[in-house]
Structures are given as structure tokens and as C-alpha cells.
Design a protein around this motif. Sequence first.
Motif, PDB file in Angstrom:
ATOM      1  N   HIS A  15       0.841  -1.212   0.000  1.00 54.10           N
ATOM      2  CA  HIS A  15       0.000   0.000   0.000  1.00 54.10           C
ATOM      3  C   HIS A  15       0.869   1.252   0.000  1.00 54.10           C
ATOM      4  CE1 HIS A  15      -2.908   3.067   0.927  1.00 54.10           C
ATOM      5  NE2 HIS A  15      -2.401   3.285   2.128  1.00 54.10           N
ATOM      6  N   HIS A  17       0.968   5.533  -1.876  1.00 57.92           N
ATOM      7  CA  HIS A  17       0.222   6.565  -2.603  1.00 57.92           C
ATOM      8  C   HIS A  17       1.086   7.067  -3.758  1.00 57.92           C
ATOM      9  CE1 HIS A  17      -2.986   6.910   0.497  1.00 57.92           C
ATOM     10  NE2 HIS A  17      -2.013   6.434   1.261  1.00 57.92           N
ATOM     11  N   ARG A 159      -9.387   2.532  -4.977  1.00 56.01           N
ATOM     12  CA  ARG A 159      -9.736   3.114  -3.676  1.00 56.01           C
ATOM     13  C   ARG A 159     -11.191   3.545  -3.681  1.00 56.01           C
ATOM     14  NH1 ARG A 159      -6.282   4.281   0.962  1.00 56.01           N
ATOM     15  NH2 ARG A 159      -7.558   5.628   2.249  1.00 56.01           N
ATOM     16  N   MET A 237      -8.884  -0.320   5.931  1.00 61.57           N
ATOM     17  CA  MET A 237      -7.997   0.335   6.898  1.00 61.57           C
ATOM     18  C   MET A 237      -8.921   1.030   7.885  1.00 61.57           C
ATOM     19  SD  MET A 237      -5.458   1.642   3.904  1.00 61.57           S
ATOM     20  CE  MET A 237      -4.055   2.040   4.886  1.00 61.57           C
ATOM     21  N   TRP A 304       0.305   0.856  10.386  1.00 57.32           N
ATOM     22  CA  TRP A 304      -0.189   1.951   9.566  1.00 57.32           C
ATOM     23  C   TRP A 304      -0.014   3.321  10.238  1.00 57.32           C
ATOM     24  CZ3 TRP A 304      -6.194   2.723   9.151  1.00 57.32           C
ATOM     25  CH2 TRP A 304      -6.477   3.755   8.249  1.00 57.32           C
ATOM     26  N   ASP A 334       3.203   3.035   2.797  1.00 59.85           N
ATOM     27  CA  ASP A 334       2.314   4.198   2.748  1.00 59.85           C
ATOM     28  C   ASP A 334       3.029   5.413   2.137  1.00 59.85           C
ATOM     29  OD1 ASP A 334      -0.294   5.288   3.195  1.00 59.85           O
ATOM     30  OD2 ASP A 334      -0.395   4.058   4.984  1.00 59.85           O
TER      31      ASP A 334
HETATM   32 ZN    ZN Z   1      -2.371   5.269   2.833  1.00 61.60          ZN
END
Ligand code: ZN
Length: 397
Positions: A15, A17, A159, A237, A304, A334
Motif C-alpha cells: 500500500h 500513494h 480506492r 484500513m 499503519w 504508505d
Molecule cells: Zn495510505
Amino acid sequence: MVDEALRTTPVIDVHTHLFDPSFGELGLWGIDDLLTYHYLEAEFFRFSRLRPGEYWSLSKQQRADQIWRTLFVENAPLSEATRGVISVLDALGLDTAPATLAPLREFFAVQNLDEYIPRVFDLAGIKSVVMTNDPLDPIEAQVWTRGRHADKRFASALRLDRLLNEFPAHCHQIASQGYAVNEDLRCCALAEARKFVVDWCNRMGAVYMAASVPDTFAFPDDGLRSRLLLDLPLALMIGVRRQVNPSLRLAGDAAGLADLRAVENLCRDFPENRFLISVLSRENQHELCIIARKFNNLMPFGCWWFLNNPSIVEEITRERLEMLGASFIPQHSDARILEQLIYKWRNTRRTIAPILAKTCDLVVQDGRPITYSEVQHIVSRLFRLNFEEWTRGSTPN
Ligand code: ZN
Ligand code: RAT
């Protein structure tokens, strides 16, 4: 042996971005993006008297200058996010304490992404990343609709946040693509909304669908989320409390304790479906491990956001190994800015290596030798195979 296996195992970052170069300006990299990362912005306001309104009125370069001066020159960079910048500069062979950002800007300005991306992936020791792709983002949607040149290093994940959390606001946009939806998903509109999701999963070749949900997430309930969250492999999440301080924008979110009965219910009601679950509250971690022991369609993943600090990663990883063996995914980066891959993965290895070594040592002390090929297999499971297995054949048709 653990160090060696961690060094040589190509990791899948499940995961991020990040975006591949075909997404143009959506892909962030370089010193100004590194410094204006929202984790650093949140820290900046603890040290600076500048008000958020004034900060946001500055250009990106000016904001980066402010953050550099405040968090790196006037103060020593102690936090995980500040040390991350130092570690990136060091890995790239750059000065880690220049008085101004000028020399760093010069370096980044001449990088060519075709060579730079492989260099960053190599320094981070990763093979591929999963992006976060939003079909309701107009800039992104254009790239997909035009037809993106597939890049094996950047897999896609669809997403769902806007769709699940702001459906009425986007209803018109979805309808304009030819789907007969209405705001409260009456009659066939639910099937149409789901068709929209499936069509976009196929267009993107998504390896999974994902949503972040608040600490109040419940399943089943009678809201849209429950009605749309059906039948498709899903990463959830759980536990974000969005915008507790809106003046900080992206840095304004917080965390909350969730009721994980929702996860139990999902896993039990959809035994054929697979759920990749990350929870944001430290207090939910043990419970998540227990639920994973009851439902093998649940794959816990990552430490996370606010959990991505060595002390907490250490605790969570030890807990997971003790309760689940190697049947989980210890970490994702992330990353929002390309070079963050370097520090986030180096730090993950640094934190997890002694924990894995200690665990293997306990097995040996208890009377069973462990071979190098077993160590390699454990590390591959954790950082690659569990995810490959979990996503195998997951794109819907
Ligand atoms: Zn994220
Ligand atoms: O960690 C982050 O960068 C957060 O802002 C969120 O993006 C979070 O990871 C998410 O995917 O919702």
C-alpha cells in the motif's frame, strides 16, 4: 541469516500513494515534496509559531524552506519522519545538513525518472509497489480512460473512499459515465453502482479494492457502506478519525479505537471473500490477531501511519509472530513521495530483523534447528508470498 534474507528478498509494497510516470504530476518526488509531507507538517506546527493559514498561503518551496529551517536546522531531527528525510539524503549521497535547500534542489532538478525510479527501488530493496487509485479523481480518471501504459513496478488498487463516504456528492459524476445510479441507491441503482466498481477494477487491473473507514465502522448496518461492501476482495484500513483539526488539512486526521466485531461479521458472512485488514489504533492490534486466528480469509497487514514508529512496529510484529507465525504482512510503506521508499523500507528491515532473529533463536533454543532456506521462506512469505497468494486471481470480471 535473517539479515541476509531480508537484504536479498524482493519486497512487494502492498500500500502506497505513489504513481508511475504516466500519471505525470500526480507522482511526487524530490526535496520539496519530501519536506512538505503531511507527517512533517503536523510536527512543524508543534515547533513553529506560524499559523496554518499563513503556512498554506506560501508556495510549496517556501513551505519546504520553513520546515527545513524549523525541524532540521533549529532543532535536531529526532522523530521517525524527520530522520527519514536524513536517511534518504544520506542514501543518495547528499549533504544531510546543508544550511539551505539550494544544493539539494539542484540534485533533484536533474534527475531523469527513467533512471531514478529504478535507483530508488534498488536503494529501498523493493520489487514493486501497489498504488492507490481513485476512479473519482478527475485527473487520475483521465489517465485511465486515455489508456495507461501498464508498468509492472506499479500495480493498482481501486480506492473506494469517495464512493463509500461521499456517494451522493459523486452520484452525478458516476451517472455521467452511463450508470443508472441515484443518490440513495434505490432499485437497480445498487447493482449499477457495483457495476461501476467492477468496470473500474477491470480497467485498472486492480489487485484489490481498498477503503479507509472511521473508528465507528460497523458491519452490518443500514448505511451505504454496508450495501456496497460486498463480494469483492477488499483491503480495509480501520480507525481513522478524519479532520479533527481541519486547519491542518491532510495532517489534520487522528485515530480511534474501533469495534472489530465488524471485521468478524464480514469474515464470517463472506467466507469466500478475502479481507486485508489494518487497524490504526494500537489497542486494536491484539484483537485483530485473535480474529485472524478464527478466520483464514483475514490477512492482517502493516503498521499503519501513527503506528509506523520503531517501538510500536516492534511490539506489533512480535505479537503477530507469536500468534500467527508467518501468516501476515508485517509492513507497507504508505509512501506518498517516491524517495520515502528508501527510509521506510530500510527502517522496517532494521526494526524487524532482530525480532525475526530472536524468534528463530527461540525455536533453536527449544530444540529445533532452522535452516537458511527456511529463514528465506519465512521472509518471502512475510514480504511477498502472502500478498501474492492473497491477491491471486482477485481481479473481478
Ligand atoms: Zn495510505
Ligand atoms: O498515512 C497516510 O499518508 C494517511 O494520510 C492516509 O493516506 C492513509 O494511509 C490512507 O491511505 O488513508
